[in-house]
Write a protein that holds these residues in place. Structure first.
Motif, PDB file in Angstrom:
ATOM      1  N   ARG A 273      -1.017   2.517   4.985  1.00 45.09           N
ATOM      2  CA  ARG A 273      -0.543   3.861   5.346  1.00 45.09           C
ATOM      3  C   ARG A 273      -1.630   4.654   6.077  1.00 45.09           C
ATOM      4  O   ARG A 273      -1.385   5.306   7.097  1.00 45.09           O
ATOM      5  CB  ARG A 273      -0.096   4.599   4.087  1.00 45.09           C
ATOM      6  CG  ARG A 273       0.637   5.920   4.366  1.00 45.09           C
ATOM      7  CD  ARG A 273       0.792   6.749   3.098  1.00 45.09           C
ATOM      8  NE  ARG A 273       1.337   5.982   1.991  1.00 45.09           N
ATOM      9  CZ  ARG A 273       2.628   5.765   1.776  1.00 45.09           C
ATOM     10  NH1 ARG A 273       3.523   6.264   2.612  1.00 45.09           N
ATOM     11  NH2 ARG A 273       3.033   5.056   0.730  1.00 45.09           N
ATOM     12  N   GLU A 274      -2.861   4.582   5.567  1.00 44.93           N
ATOM     13  CA  GLU A 274      -3.956   5.343   6.168  1.00 44.93           C
ATOM     14  C   GLU A 274      -4.325   4.790   7.542  1.00 44.93           C
ATOM     15  O   GLU A 274      -4.647   5.562   8.465  1.00 44.93           O
ATOM     16  CB  GLU A 274      -5.170   5.337   5.235  1.00 44.93           C
ATOM     17  CG  GLU A 274      -6.365   6.143   5.714  1.00 44.93           C
ATOM     18  CD  GLU A 274      -6.084   7.636   5.839  1.00 44.93           C
ATOM     19  OE1 GLU A 274      -6.932   8.347   6.428  1.00 44.93           O
ATOM     20  OE2 GLU A 274      -5.027   8.114   5.350  1.00 44.93           O
TER      21      GLU A 274
ATOM     22  N   ARG B 107      -0.937  -1.031   0.001  1.00 43.70           N
ATOM     23  CA  ARG B 107      -0.022  -0.150   0.730  1.00 43.70           C
ATOM     24  C   ARG B 107      -0.691   1.134   1.220  1.00 43.70           C
ATOM     25  O   ARG B 107      -0.478   1.561   2.349  1.00 43.70           O
ATOM     26  CB  ARG B 107       1.184   0.195  -0.143  1.00 43.70           C
ATOM     27  CG  ARG B 107       2.043  -1.007  -0.462  1.00 43.70           C
ATOM     28  CD  ARG B 107       3.262  -0.632  -1.254  1.00 43.70           C
ATOM     29  NE  ARG B 107       4.013  -1.829  -1.651  1.00 43.70           N
ATOM     30  CZ  ARG B 107       5.300  -1.850  -1.894  1.00 43.70           C
ATOM     31  NH1 ARG B 107       6.013  -0.745  -1.797  1.00 43.70           N
ATOM     32  NH2 ARG B 107       5.903  -2.977  -2.241  1.00 43.70           N
ATOM     33  N   GLU B 108      -1.481   1.754   0.352  1.00 46.57           N
ATOM     34  CA  GLU B 108      -2.100   3.016   0.751  1.00 46.57           C
ATOM     35  C   GLU B 108      -3.084   2.817   1.893  1.00 46.57           C
ATOM     36  O   GLU B 108      -3.249   3.702   2.739  1.00 46.57           O
ATOM     37  CB  GLU B 108      -2.772   3.687  -0.447  1.00 46.57           C
ATOM     38  CG  GLU B 108      -1.796   4.275  -1.448  1.00 46.57           C
ATOM     39  CD  GLU B 108      -0.790   5.217  -0.779  1.00 46.57           C
ATOM     40  OE1 GLU B 108      -1.234   6.113  -0.019  1.00 46.57           O
ATOM     41  OE2 GLU B 108       0.426   5.050  -0.989  1.00 46.57           O
TER      42      GLU B 108
END
Length: 403
Positions: free
Chosen positions: A360-361, A356-357
């Motif tokens: 997101r990035e 997920r991160e």
């Protein structure tokens, strides 16, 4: 420009995405759905006018990588439609399907014919198809030689991510490549595989290698069950094995590794597989070495390997390095469960997809002006929480969107 995601808006795998201008029409990926309960793969064949059946001409089908859920329908593409995929991806796929064709000549022949006629591309080198400019960008994934595509035309810049991650051996290049070679886009067509799975941080391939080292210190006889085309996994486990201990595979696996090394070994010692030895019961030197030092052996779930493993049943471990869904739950493969029955199994695997991160990035770096179009995921609406400043357009399969 118009976009249609023919399949993949609310499922993992089986992706087919079409982009068209007034003069040009391309398709990205022609995949088969992943197996469902009891191995079923409903609606595996997608009939697409001008691509798999007569109709409006298609100017090209581009494949992000050679996994079956992205390339499985390559054999159904009409022979007059140009095909494009990475050089090493094509080499590996040809090796795989030549082997499969020995057991199922009729069923594999169209796939082999398609692979033989396919065009190849190089990372960062644009291709012009009609009024579209398509730049392949090499990414890290559990399929070697996987790509994103930057598509430019009609005043729009679109990035199709395919499958990707940043926790593999080449993952550290992800953000610099996006910043330097892509920048802001109008539309981001992005995979969201992991959004329906655990939100825990992914284990990196490097950490997987450290855990493998500990297992190899404890156990002399180690079998590995992993995909024969997961080159990074094979490389990590090979380099994690003590130098004095042989790393063994069969001739088919060695052929795949040779093809990868031929095109990539000069660029990185990580993809040199000289220490991986094809197994032979007639190789007395190898047999003595294995008896003296133990071994790491790559296997596949079939009777031949089961027979090789039987003598070590009480003095070995099997590293299961594949998706857990093939063993547990509705997608479990009974043949795989039977193959492992009676052997001590250690699960050691990490995903080929972005957590997920990372998603997101990627959204933050690209800041798509017009929006994000999720694909290859079961919960596309979760992109709204990952990128609250961006418009997220969740399509239905077959729905047309004017970009």
């Amino acid at each position: 420009m118009n976009l249609v995601v023919h399949r993949g808006t609310h499922q993992i795998g089986g992706c087919v995405t079409e982009l068209r201008t007034s003069t040009t029409r391309i398709v990205i990926d022609m995949g088969c759905p992943l197996p469902g309960p009891e191995g079923a793969a409903p609606e595996a064949t997608l009939s697409l006018s001008g691509v798999t059946a007569p109709g409006e001409p298609c100017d090209g089908v581009f494949f992000t990588h050679n996994h079956g859920d992205h390339m499985g329908q390559i054999g159904s593409v009409l022979p007059e439609v140009p095909l494009f995929l990475g050089e090493t991806a094509r080499d590996v796929a040809l090796t795989l399907y030549h082997r499969l064709a020995r057991r199922d000549t009729d069923g594999r022949a169209p796939i082999l014919a398609a692979l033989e006629r396919a065009n190849t591309f190089h990372p960062g080198v644009p291709l012009t198809v009609g009024d579209l400019r398509i730049t392949p960008l090499l990414v890290d994934h559990s399929a070697f030689d996987a790509y994103m595509f930057l598509i430019e035309g009609g005043g729009l810049r679109i990035l199709h991510t395919g499958d990707f991650r940043n926790h593999g051996p080449r993952g550290k290049a992800l953000y610099p490549v996006l910043r330097r070679y892509v920048g802001q886009v109008d539309w981001l067509i992005c995979e969201g595989t992991t959004l329906s799975r655990s939100s825990q941080p992914m284990m990196t391939e490097r950490e997987l290698g450290r855990r493998a080292q500990a297992i190899l210190r404890k156990h002399q006889h180690v079998f590995v069950l992993c995909s024969s085309t997961n080159i990074d996994r094979i490389a990590v486990l090979t380099h994690s094995t003590p130098r004095r201990r042989p790393v063994v595979c069969d001739g088919y696996q060695k052929e795949i590794l040779n093809r990868v090394e031929l095109r990539n070994g000069n660029q990185s010692p990580f993809y040199r597989f000289g220490r991986v030895i094809p197994y032979s019961s007639r190789n007395t030197k190898l047999q003595n070495w294995m008896a003296d030092q133990g071994f790491l052996m790559f296997v596949r779930a079939n009777d031949r390997f089961r027979q090789l493993m039987e003598p070590y049943r009480n003095d070995c471990v099997v590293l299961y390095s594949m998706w857990s869904g093939y063993l547990d739950g509705p997608c479990a493969n009974p043949d795989l469960t039977q193959f492992l029955d009676g052997f001590p199994v250690i699960r050691l695997h990490t995903s080929g997809h972005a957590e997920r991160e990372t998603l997101r990035e990627v959204c933050r770096i690209l800041q798509p002006r017009r929006g994000i179009i999720p694909i290859h995921g079961e919960l596309p609406e979760l992109f709204r929480s990952l990128a609250p400043s961006c418009q997220v357009t969740c399509l239905k399969d077959g729905e047309m969107l004017t970009l």
